[in-house]
Scaffold this motif. Structure first.
Motif, PDB file in Angstrom:
ATOM      1  N   UNK A 163       0.858  -1.181   0.000  1.00  0.00           N
ATOM      2  CA  UNK A 163       0.000   0.000   0.000  1.00  0.00           C
ATOM      3  C   UNK A 163       0.894   1.231   0.000  1.00  0.00           C
ATOM      4  N   UNK A 164       0.620   2.170  -0.901  1.00  0.00           N
ATOM      5  CA  UNK A 164       1.374   3.414  -0.961  1.00  0.00           C
ATOM      6  C   UNK A 164       0.418   4.586  -0.833  1.00  0.00           C
ATOM      7  N   UNK A 165       0.775   5.552  -0.003  1.00  0.00           N
ATOM      8  CA  UNK A 165      -0.009   6.772   0.164  1.00  0.00           C
ATOM      9  C   UNK A 165       0.928   7.949  -0.048  1.00  0.00           C
ATOM     10  N   UNK A 166       0.549   8.877  -0.929  1.00  0.00           N
ATOM     11  CA  UNK A 166       1.325  10.103  -1.088  1.00  0.00           C
ATOM     12  C   UNK A 166       0.392  11.283  -0.824  1.00  0.00           C
ATOM     13  N   UNK A 167       0.918  12.290  -0.130  1.00  0.00           N
ATOM     14  CA  UNK A 167       0.118  13.446   0.255  1.00  0.00           C
ATOM     15  C   UNK A 167       0.677  14.050   1.525  1.00  0.00           C
ATOM     16  N   UNK A 168       0.113  15.162   1.934  1.00  0.00           N
ATOM     17  CA  UNK A 168       0.544  15.834   3.157  1.00  0.00           C
ATOM     18  C   UNK A 168      -0.516  15.682   4.231  1.00  0.00           C
ATOM     19  N   UNK A 169      -0.129  15.041   5.336  1.00  0.00           N
ATOM     20  CA  UNK A 169      -0.999  14.881   6.505  1.00  0.00           C
ATOM     21  C   UNK A 169      -2.295  14.166   6.155  1.00  0.00           C
ATOM     22  N   UNK A 170      -2.121  13.037   5.469  1.00  0.00           N
ATOM     23  CA  UNK A 170      -3.251  12.188   5.105  1.00  0.00           C
ATOM     24  C   UNK A 170      -2.946  10.747   5.508  1.00  0.00           C
ATOM     25  N   UNK A 171      -3.970   9.942   5.589  1.00  0.00           N
ATOM     26  CA  UNK A 171      -3.753   8.520   5.852  1.00  0.00           C
ATOM     27  C   UNK A 171      -4.552   7.699   4.844  1.00  0.00           C
ATOM     28  N   UNK A 172      -3.962   6.579   4.459  1.00  0.00           N
ATOM     29  CA  UNK A 172      -4.609   5.656   3.543  1.00  0.00           C
ATOM     30  C   UNK A 172      -4.878   4.337   4.230  1.00  0.00           C
ATOM     31  N   UNK A 173      -5.941   3.655   3.806  1.00  0.00           N
ATOM     32  CA  UNK A 173      -6.360   2.398   4.425  1.00  0.00           C
ATOM     33  C   UNK A 173      -6.599   1.358   3.338  1.00  0.00           C
ATOM     34  N   UNK A 174      -6.089   0.155   3.590  1.00  0.00           N
ATOM     35  CA  UNK A 174      -6.374  -1.014   2.760  1.00  0.00           C
ATOM     36  C   UNK A 174      -7.273  -1.916   3.591  1.00  0.00           C
ATOM     37  N   UNK A 175      -8.497  -2.170   3.101  1.00  0.00           N
ATOM     38  CA  UNK A 175      -9.485  -2.984   3.807  1.00  0.00           C
ATOM     39  C   UNK A 175      -9.746  -4.239   2.983  1.00  0.00           C
ATOM     40  N   UNK A 176      -9.490  -5.412   3.568  1.00  0.00           N
ATOM     41  CA  UNK A 176      -9.544  -6.655   2.792  1.00  0.00           C
ATOM     42  C   UNK A 176     -10.954  -7.139   2.523  1.00  0.00           C
ATOM     43  N   UNK A 177     -11.951  -6.463   3.053  1.00  0.00           N
ATOM     44  CA  UNK A 177     -13.317  -6.980   2.919  1.00  0.00           C
ATOM     45  C   UNK A 177     -13.959  -6.642   1.589  1.00  0.00           C
ATOM     46  N   UNK A 178     -13.491  -5.578   0.953  1.00  0.00           N
ATOM     47  CA  UNK A 178     -14.177  -5.069  -0.230  1.00  0.00           C
ATOM     48  C   UNK A 178     -15.143  -3.967   0.123  1.00  0.00           C
ATOM     49  N   UNK A 179     -15.353  -3.738   1.397  1.00  0.00           N
ATOM     50  CA  UNK A 179     -16.188  -2.642   1.870  1.00  0.00           C
ATOM     51  C   UNK A 179     -15.427  -1.859   2.900  1.00  0.00           C
ATOM     52  N   UNK A 180     -15.817  -0.623   3.141  1.00  0.00           N
ATOM     53  CA  UNK A 180     -15.028   0.231   4.014  1.00  0.00           C
ATOM     54  C   UNK A 180     -15.518   0.228   5.446  1.00  0.00           C
ATOM     55  N   UNK A 181     -16.787  -0.026   5.695  1.00  0.00           N
ATOM     56  CA  UNK A 181     -17.349   0.041   7.048  1.00  0.00           C
ATOM     57  C   UNK A 181     -17.572  -1.368   7.562  1.00  0.00           C
ATOM     58  N   UNK A 182     -17.220  -1.604   8.804  1.00  0.00           N
ATOM     59  CA  UNK A 182     -17.453  -2.923   9.391  1.00  0.00           C
ATOM     60  C   UNK A 182     -16.189  -3.469  10.025  1.00  0.00           C
ATOM     61  N   UNK A 183     -16.303  -4.659  10.589  1.00  0.00           N
ATOM     62  CA  UNK A 183     -15.192  -5.297  11.278  1.00  0.00           C
ATOM     63  C   UNK A 183     -14.395  -6.130  10.292  1.00  0.00           C
ATOM     64  N   UNK A 184     -13.371  -5.533   9.706  1.00  0.00           N
ATOM     65  CA  UNK A 184     -12.610  -6.194   8.655  1.00  0.00           C
ATOM     66  C   UNK A 184     -11.121  -6.084   8.942  1.00  0.00           C
TER      67      UNK A 184
END
Length: 571
Positions: free
Chosen positions: A134-155
């Motif tokens: 996972x690569x994130x470029x930017x200033x004062x940002x965070x990136x997330x890799x979620x293995x579920x295919x969805x962003x909300x939930x217990x994954x």
């Protein structure tokens, strides 16, 4: 005695043709290439050219590109850049982006938005957890890799925070304005997200979150973070970054399951002279056995490599005989050695009294597979650092122990050869008898007489509550072991130092009489030779201290180890 003819199982020195480079890469009559990409079966282009068990293997060659590009039928995949025996590399089309206007308000200047998704369920592909980051470029940002295919939930999630300091980000590095994170799990789906750490962001800046092959993207520094360069950076990511996927013939199965359910609807794809591999992703793949080459998924299967016609790369120094999946090197009369170009070769015999000969049976792999029910796990007698031992029954009804050696390098192959040479010249009732060996398997196999009551170590240190060895048995075991050592040192045709006497190498027969085993590190010496100077080998606790300090092994070193076993027997 005559010269030694050493039978040895080694890796070929010629480069085997794999499923990509072999002549029968594709099914007969099917397209072999799309542009610069070779298409190996089970992949295929066109009707009846790919494995029907998964829709992901059916490819389309798009000739509107120059050169043409291959695409899979899996939704969302970019074009395929490479196919190997285990992985597929695909052009990246997935990216989450976030930009800020002149007031620091969030905007999304393209179709990606804050979150992007990929779902490849029911395909043969899983996202490689070792080849990508996972690569994130930017200033004062965070990136997330979620293995579920969805962003909300217990994954399962992994992320990183990209910070900008007063020091300007350095192009080509990922220290400021850039961060990376490894993904410790494989998956068939994921979501990518990018967010600001706090409300509001750097005016006229952009951030990106993407997942791809390690090393495929080069960070351009501060210029990659400006909103004015958004299209340039976005296109650079889509053009440079690829994603690596592991592929299986099928997922959610195993070699054992697919063999049992083999049918025209769900065929088992591993052909002749191949092995089935259970993968970490929960599926299976096929591979040619060592000494064979070709596409393991297409009939007639993998074919034998003739190592003996390798020209300057011939593995033997003098005589080479090709065998199925292997080869045999041997020396002329009057010479001894392993005959290998990479080994000791052939050495002229000057003292015939200091060499041993081999006279044992050579078993076929078919015989030993039948004897062990194809090396069924239920037949395992024990596992150790040198390999796995199976209980087997030969065609004539004789019960035997079959040792599958764990050969990972040339030294261990040498241990196998050494044990065969020494045990084939020993005949003593208190030393385990070698009945033969097999050279056709991917690792060497040895066939021993079956000793039913396990090791002395087990009976001493993990005794059964129902049966314990008596004092009379202990004294008899000590006497048996002493007799075996006396034979090796003084009565065999050539003196032999065992070099690894310990309770786990002493087997007990049906009458609880001792049988000394494991001669992989043993050494034969000339009759008038008092010691052998060698690299220190053996088991701590049983090791002669003088040998450990000086590196000179004598028959007294065996006696020292025997003394340690006596202490175990008597305490």
């Amino acid at each position: 005695m005559g010269a030694t003819t050493v039978l040895v199982r080694t890796n070929a020195m010629v480069i085997p043709k794999n499923m990509i480079t072999t002549a029968n890469t594709t099914k007969s009559g099917c397209q072999r290439k799309c542009g610069n990409l070779t298409i190996p079966y089970p992949f295929g282009i066109g009707y009846n050219c790919s494995f029907p068990g998964s829709y992901g293997f059916n490819l389309i060659c798009n000739t509107s590109y120059n050169p043409p590009r291959a695409f899979t039928s899996v939704d969302g995949f970019g074009d395929i850049l490479d196919i190997t025996e285990t992985q597929t590399t695909v052009r990246n089309t997935f990216m989450a982006t976030l930009c800020y206007d002149s007031q620091g308000n969030e905007i999304s200047p393209s179709g990606e938005g804050l979150v992007d998704y990929l779902d490849i369920g029911s395909s043969p592909f899983t996202i490689s957890k070792t080849a990508n980051k996972l690569t994130v470029i930017g200033c004062n940002n965070y990136g997330v890799f979620d293995s579920s295919g969805g962003y909300i939930g217990d994954h399962l999630r992994v992320g990183c925070i990209s910070l900008c300091s007063k020091t300007e980000p350095v192009p080509g590095s990922c220290l400021g304005g850039c961060c990376q994170a490894s993904i410790p799990f494989g998956s068939q789906n994921f979501a990518l997200a990018v967010h600001g750490i706090s409300a509001g962001g750097d005016p006229e800046s952009c951030s990106y979150s993407f997942y791809g092959k390690l090393g495929s993207f080069t960070f351009g520094g501060a210029s990659d973070l400006t909103r004015n360069n958004f299209d340039v950076v976005r296109n650079k990511i889509l053009d440079q970054v690829s994603i690596v996927f592991d592929w299986n013939v099928q997922l959610n199965t195993s070699c054992k399951k697919v063999k049992m359910s083999n049918s025209s609807i769900n065929p088992y794809l591993c052909q002749s002279n191949t092995r089935c591999i259970d993968t970490a992703e929960g599926g299976y793949r096929c591979s040619c056995l060592p000494g064979y080459e070709g596409n393991p998924y297409l009939k007639p299967g993998c074919t034998d490599i003739n190592e003996c016609i390798a020209g300057p790369n011939n593995p033997c120094t003098t005589f080479c005989v090709n065998t199925p999946g292997s080869f045999i090197c041997f020396c002329s009369d009057g010479y001894t050695g392993d005959g290998l170009s990479s080994g000791i070769g052939c050495i002229r015999i000057t003292d015939k009294s200091s060499f041993l000969t081999i006279a044992i049976k050579i078993f076929t792999i078919d015989e030993l597979e039948r004897a062990t029910d194809h090396f069924n796990e239920d037949r395992i007698l024990g596992k150790g650092g040198q390999g796995t031992v199976y209980k087997g029954m030969l065609s004539e009804g004789k019960i035997v122990a079959i040792k599958m050696c764990k050969v990972v390098d040339q030294n261990q192959c040498g241990d196998f050869v050494n044990e065969v040479i020494i045990l084939s010249n020993i005949n003593h009732r208190n030393i385990v008898k070698l009945l033969g060996c097999c050279l056709e398997h991917e690792t060497p196999l040895q066939v021993f007489e079956y000793i039913p009551n396990g090791t002395l170590d087990h009976h001493i240190h993990s005794p059964s509550s129902e049966f314990q060895i008596t004092w009379r048995m202990r004294l008899q075991i000590a006497s048996d072991l002493a007799g075996a050592l006396a034979y090796l040192h003084s009565s065999s045709s050539i003196p032999i130092f065992h070099r690894d006497i310990k309770s786990s190498n002493i087997l007990l027969d049906d009458k609880y009489r001792a049988k000394l085993s494991d001669f992989g590190t043993s050494k034969s010496v000339a009759i008038d030779q008092t010691h052998a100077t060698t690299r220190v080998m053996g088991t701590f606790g049983y090791l002669d201290p003088e040998y450990y300090q000086l590196g000179q092994y004598t028959e007294k070193s065996d006696v020292y180890s025997f003394g340690v076993v006596l202490v175990e027997l008597l305490t």
